[in-house]
Design an enzyme around this catalytic site. Structure first.
Site, short mmCIF file in Angstrom:
data_model
loop_
_atom_site.label_atom_id
_atom_site.label_comp_id
_atom_site.label_asym_id
_atom_site.label_seq_id
_atom_site.Cartn_x
_atom_site.Cartn_y
_atom_site.Cartn_z
N GLN A 35 -3.81 -6.87 -34.70
CA GLN A 35 -3.99 -6.56 -36.11
C GLN A 35 -3.91 -8.00 -37.07
OE1 GLN A 35 -4.20 -3.54 -36.94
NE2 GLN A 35 -4.41 -3.81 -39.15
N ARG A 87 10.06 -4.78 -9.88
CA ARG A 87 9.58 -4.11 -11.29
C ARG A 87 10.17 -5.20 -12.30
NH1 ARG A 87 11.05 2.30 -9.86
NH2 ARG A 87 8.76 2.57 -9.41
N SER A 124 2.60 9.04 -9.17
CA SER A 124 3.99 9.07 -9.41
C SER A 124 4.95 9.76 -8.16
CB SER A 124 4.24 9.82 -10.52
OG SER A 124 3.75 9.24 -11.70
N CYS A 172 0.92 -1.14 -0.03
CA CYS A 172 0.08 0.07 -0.12
C CYS A 172 0.84 1.28 -0.07
CB CYS A 172 -0.89 0.04 1.36
SG CYS A 172 -2.07 -1.29 1.28
N GLU A 204 3.42 0.22 -10.87
CA GLU A 204 4.74 0.27 -10.27
C GLU A 204 5.53 1.17 -10.90
OE1 GLU A 204 6.50 -3.58 -9.01
OE2 GLU A 204 4.50 -4.54 -8.70
N GLY A 205 4.82 2.03 -11.24
CA GLY A 205 5.52 3.35 -11.83
C GLY A 205 5.36 3.36 -12.98
N THR A 206 4.98 4.54 -13.72
CA THR A 206 4.67 4.75 -14.94
C THR A 206 5.87 4.57 -15.95
OG1 THR A 206 4.82 7.00 -15.04
CG2 THR A 206 2.63 6.18 -14.79
N ILE A 243 -4.99 -0.61 -4.76
CA ILE A 243 -4.12 -1.60 -4.03
C ILE A 243 -4.63 -2.88 -4.66
CG2 ILE A 243 -3.39 -2.52 -1.88
CD1 ILE A 243 -2.54 0.66 -2.56
N GLY A 272 -10.28 -8.38 -38.06
CA GLY A 272 -11.45 -8.13 -37.51
C GLY A 272 -11.86 -8.90 -36.32
N1 COS Z 1 16.81 2.84 -3.30
C1 COS Z 1 17.09 3.42 -2.35
N2 COS Z 1 16.99 4.69 -1.99
C2 COS Z 1 16.22 5.41 -2.90
C3 COS Z 1 16.12 4.93 -4.03
C4 COS Z 1 16.18 3.58 -4.42
N3 COS Z 1 15.87 3.04 -5.59
N4 COS Z 1 15.31 5.88 -4.88
C5 COS Z 1 15.48 7.07 -4.10
N5 COS Z 1 16.00 6.72 -2.84
C6 COS Z 1 16.18 7.42 -1.77
C7 COS Z 1 17.14 8.81 -2.31
O1 COS Z 1 18.31 8.62 -2.29
C8 COS Z 1 16.74 9.92 -1.40
O2 COS Z 1 17.23 9.63 -0.13
P1 COS Z 1 17.82 11.07 0.69
O3 COS Z 1 16.60 11.83 1.02
O4 COS Z 1 18.45 10.46 1.72
O5 COS Z 1 18.64 11.84 -0.23
C9 COS Z 1 15.12 9.75 -1.17
O6 COS Z 1 15.00 8.37 -1.48
C10 COS Z 1 14.35 10.45 -2.15
O7 COS Z 1 14.60 10.20 -3.34
P2 COS Z 1 14.38 11.18 -4.67
O8 COS Z 1 14.75 12.51 -4.29
O9 COS Z 1 14.82 10.71 -5.89
O10 COS Z 1 12.67 11.33 -4.52
P3 COS Z 1 11.69 11.86 -5.46
O11 COS Z 1 10.56 12.56 -4.50
O12 COS Z 1 12.25 12.97 -6.37
O13 COS Z 1 10.85 10.67 -6.35
C11 COS Z 1 10.68 8.93 -7.58
C12 COS Z 1 11.71 9.81 -6.75
C13 COS Z 1 9.82 9.69 -8.61
C14 COS Z 1 11.66 8.04 -8.44
C15 COS Z 1 9.71 8.14 -6.69
O14 COS Z 1 8.60 8.78 -6.04
C16 COS Z 1 9.01 7.01 -7.28
O15 COS Z 1 9.37 5.87 -7.75
N6 COS Z 1 7.64 7.16 -8.00
C17 COS Z 1 6.81 6.20 -8.49
C18 COS Z 1 6.14 5.51 -7.27
C19 COS Z 1 5.64 4.16 -8.06
O16 COS Z 1 6.25 3.30 -8.65
N7 COS Z 1 4.06 4.07 -7.77
C20 COS Z 1 3.39 3.02 -8.02
C21 COS Z 1 2.79 2.49 -7.00
S1 COS Z 1 3.29 0.91 -6.18
S2 COS Z 1 2.51 -0.36 -7.09
#
Ligand code: COS
Length: 386
Positions: free
Chosen positions: A336, A242, A131, A123, A363-365, A156, A340
């Site tokens: 395709q 992923r 995102s 969750c 799991e992330g666009t 979820i 039809g």
């Molecule tokens: N492994 C370990 N730590 C990670 C990491 C990873 N793969 N990716 C990021 N972090 C850490 C960073 O190092 C950073 O740590 P510090 O604050 O200590 O520096 C922190 O997490 C924040 O990272 P970041 O600044 O990259 O975060 P953002 O808010 O810019 O977002 C994305 C990062 C966009 C990549 C993230 O929000 C994401 O993956 N979004 C998609 C979510 C998703 O997949 N949703 C689907 C639902 S789940 S089914």
């Protein structure tokens, strides 16, 4: 192509392929149309130890890691991308415990999950935090030896049917991603309830629903990792899962390809099978090549993860990005080829296409995957020029 699977992995692949083709494929259209969860098949998968394969040996698992999970997901997805998710989504919900759980938490939760006695769900997503995962509003406030959770998670997978929920909530909103904490919440905990069940375009054999927390009390022992580490737990979980989405996309693409080539061999136009036309041959050649490239990338990455490679975010994102785009392209081309007939629900092509679409989104666009890949590339390049 040979992916150098061990004898055990080949055995697993053969077993799941047989089950998928004999038990899953014949009922895939039914579960899709009925929008129903396949409990009977889940029982069978549990008996076949499919929920055990990725769990560590110390907790009644089989220690097959991401590679074996991808093998299972690929084979099941060839028959039904929705039904395959019963295993893959439970793995997603289980990974946070495997990654960050204490010994006690692992002993408490993993054996039943490995046995398929319980399903898990992850969750993270909320109505206003998709995102932008660090924008979650679900709050967990510490009160003595408990946390009180309030908020709504949506979209979820396994929501309402899982027993174990791994939940990311904010314990310090001012700190953004550094203020999130991961918890285990069990079904039946007062204050935990389920909302709207989604009526989806594809993967309809899988349940997707809202998970609601209203003054939901969980003991401090249920924190996964440390307070403030929830975002990292979520990111590490997604890095590990992923390739599983990628293997779901791969299976869907392969299933659509298999159906299309079989149809094309039988379908006659202008007095000959349509496989004799170069227009169809070139489509089949491109589809098969893309599928094989996705497979190579997925199993190379899965092996890398299972060998303990630490920074896997880039490769894991690449797998999902590439394989899901391949799935969308291949399933569109397969439809395709069916012409039809492909557009009609009586034939399997349209379901493959509907099931494929979600792999570019959840799991992330794929836009987020590109962002993850680019950030890692730039970071790596900068560190090399220092
Ligand atoms: N492994 C370990 N730590 C990670 C990491 C990873 N793969 N990716 C990021 N972090 C850490 C960073 O190092 C950073 O740590 P510090 O604050 O200590 O520096 C922190 O997490 C924040 O990272 P970041 O600044 O990259 O975060 P953002 O808010 O810019 O977002 C994305 C990062 C966009 C990549 C993230 O929000 C994401 O993956 N979004 C998609 C979510 C998703 O997949 N949703 C689907 C639902 S789940 S089914």
């Amino acid at each position: 192509m040979d992916y150098f699977f061990t004898d055990e992995q080949k055995e697993l692949q053969n077993l799941v392929r047989k089950v998928a083709q004999e038990k899953v494929k014949p009922v895939a259209a039914h579960y899709d149309q009925a929008n129903e969860f396949p409990w009977e098949l889940v029982k069978l998968f549990a008996e076949l130890d499919l929920f055990r394969i990725f769990v560590d040996i110390d907790y009644d698992g089989m220690g097959g890691g991401v590679t074996d999970l991808c093998i299972v997901t690929e084979e099941l997805s060839k028959a039904c991308g929705g039904i395959s998710l019963s295993v893959a989504a439970s793995a997603l919900g289980t990974f946070p415990v495997m990654i960050s759980g204490t010994e006690d938490q692992k002993q408490k939760y993993l054996p039943d999950l490995a046995a398929g006695k319980h399903l898990a769900a992850f969750c993270l997503t909320e109505p206003d935090a998709g995102s932008d995962a660090s924008a979650i509003k679900t709050r967990a406030v510490k009160k003595g030896d408990k946390y009180i959770i309030n908020g709504r998670k949506h979209f979820i997978t396994n929501g309402s049917i899982a027993k174990i929920y791994t939940v990311i909530a904010s314990t310090d909103p001012d700190k953004g991603s550094r203020g999130a904490t991961a918890f285990v919440v069990e079904d039946g905990t007062p204050g935990l309830s389920y909302g709207k069940k989604e009526d989806k375009m594809g993967i309809r054999a899988s349940v997707t629903s809202e998970v609601i927390f209203e003054d939901c009390e969980v003991p401090v022992e249920n924190v996964l990792g440390k307070e403030g580490q929830g975002f990292m737990v979520a990111m590490k979980t997604l890095d590990k899962s992923r390739p599983g989405v990628a293997s779901q996309a791969l299976g869907i693409a392969q299933g659509a390809f298999d159906a299309a080539i079989e149809y094309a061999r039988q379908r006659e136009q202008f007095g000959q099978a349509i496989t004799s036309f170069q227009g169809i041959q070139f489509m089949l050649a491109d589809m098969a090549t893309q599928i094989e490239a996705a497979r190579a990338m997925i199993y190379a990455t899965a092996r890398m993860i299972d060998n303990g490679m630490k920074n896997i975010a880039r490769e894991s994102a690449m797998c999902k990005l590439f394989a899901s785009d391949v799935a969308m392209k291949v399933t569109t081309d397969a439809l395709q080829i069916f012409g039809g007939y492909g557009y009609m629900k009586e034939y399997p092509a349209e379901k493959f296409m509907r099931d494929a679409k979600i792999t570019q989104i959840y799991e992330g666009t794929n836009q987020i995957q590109r962002l993850v890949i680019a950030r890692n590339l730039i970071r790596e390049s900068a560190s090399m020029t220092k």
